[in-house]
Design an enzyme around this catalytic site. Sequence first.
Site, mmCIF file in Angstrom:
data_model
loop_
_atom_site.group_PDB
_atom_site.id
_atom_site.type_symbol
_atom_site.label_atom_id
_atom_site.label_comp_id
_atom_site.label_asym_id
_atom_site.label_seq_id
_atom_site.Cartn_x
_atom_site.Cartn_y
_atom_site.Cartn_z
ATOM 1 N N ASN A 181 -10.108 0.541 0.550
ATOM 2 C CA ASN A 181 -8.648 0.601 0.487
ATOM 3 C C ASN A 181 -8.202 0.055 -0.875
ATOM 4 O OD1 ASN A 181 -5.897 0.239 0.751
ATOM 5 N ND2 ASN A 181 -5.995 -0.826 2.722
ATOM 6 N N HIS A 219 -3.011 7.533 3.456
ATOM 7 C CA HIS A 219 -3.459 6.249 2.917
ATOM 8 C C HIS A 219 -4.909 6.034 3.342
ATOM 9 C CE1 HIS A 219 -3.656 2.330 1.422
ATOM 10 N NE2 HIS A 219 -3.571 1.702 2.578
ATOM 11 N N CYS A 240 0.819 -1.225 0.000
ATOM 12 C CA CYS A 240 0.000 0.000 0.000
ATOM 13 C C CYS A 240 0.847 1.267 0.000
ATOM 14 C CB CYS A 240 -0.920 0.014 1.217
ATOM 15 S SG CYS A 240 -2.107 -1.327 1.241
#
Length: 341
Positions: free
Chosen positions: A298, A268, A127
């Site tokens: 996400n 994020h 990520c």
Amino acid sequence: MKRQPRSNRPSARPGRSVSIVGTGSYVPERVLTNEELSKSVDTTDEWITSRTGIKTRRIAAKDEHTSDMAARAAMAAMEQANVKPEEIDLILLATASPDMVFPATACFVQTKIGAKNAACLDVSAACAGFLFAVEIGQQFITSHTYDTVLVIGAEKLSSITNWTDRNTCVLFGDGAGALILQHRDAGAHGIIATHIGSDGNYSDILWMPGGGCRTPITAENAHQHLQTIHMSGKDVYKQAVVSMIDASKKALDKAGLTIEDITCVIPHQANVRIIEAIADRLKISIDRFFVNLDRYGNTSAAAVAIALDEANRSGRLKRGDYILMVVFGGGLTWSSTVIEW
Ligand code: COA
């Protein structure tokens, strides 16, 4: 304000600045709601919303691959930057869900967008990959190796999600974001400071254990879902908060800024509670955070790239603003970037 006027600032990289000259993003059409998920696994809209902030996520079509989404985002960024495909010297594509183990998904993107003069490689930092790729791109520009770098974060996480595991399947989505980095004269607006870090001791709290050469997928283990995301949610949550706070402070320090100087934080997009905890501990209003995880969930390496493009195109970022981007991912990996917009 701790920040010095531009003319008094010692340049960390004399001779060249690196500016973001265009952004783009793409998300697939198909919207998957919490209600729909609650029909296939034992969950509810109330649980997902209150624990994560996510309401919907996008799911790519069967024949829509990571490279297709990446190319769409890249073309939007090139159009905004007024950069032609043949001007691109380097394509860096951050992903945890490449089209194939090799060749690099960036090579497929090269063909799709016609960037025939580019060198191409994928960046694997889960990520956190997009900001790792931004840092790599910046290094190539400040070293005078390249002038124009296309950086992409793209994921088809729906293809590596265990759709029977309620602990993970409610969290993730598909999409892509991109930006173009270009050199400018020293002192121009652009990237001011970056920080990247990793800790391999925690590799097993967020990983896809199967499908590599350590544990190939075989007829015997196929039912174990080893080729999907495995996660220890609570451990990841704790590490995410700690490392994103630390990474934010490190980049701010290098930039000679304090958190009060930052007009927009683009974090994020994993869980709104993680973002609230960071805002609380950094002592900055949650209103200064750009959040779109309610719509996309996400999207791993694509998340901060899509958010940056949406913040840019919605007019949230004003010329001269100081922006902080901060990310976290499997590895563990983390990264932060301070930009003068
Ligand atoms: N629906 C309903 N219940 C669920 C559920 C779901 N989708 N997912 C998990 N649960 C259950 C668990 O099984 C557990 O039940 P139990 O107590 O009977 O064992 C219970 O809810 C509580 O789980 P817990 O882990 O305490 O929840 P939480 O508040 O920590 O939230 C996460 C779980 C995953 C949302 C949270 O830990 C998180 O966001 N972690 C970070 C994830 C992340 O960011 N990953 C990517 C990083 S790049």
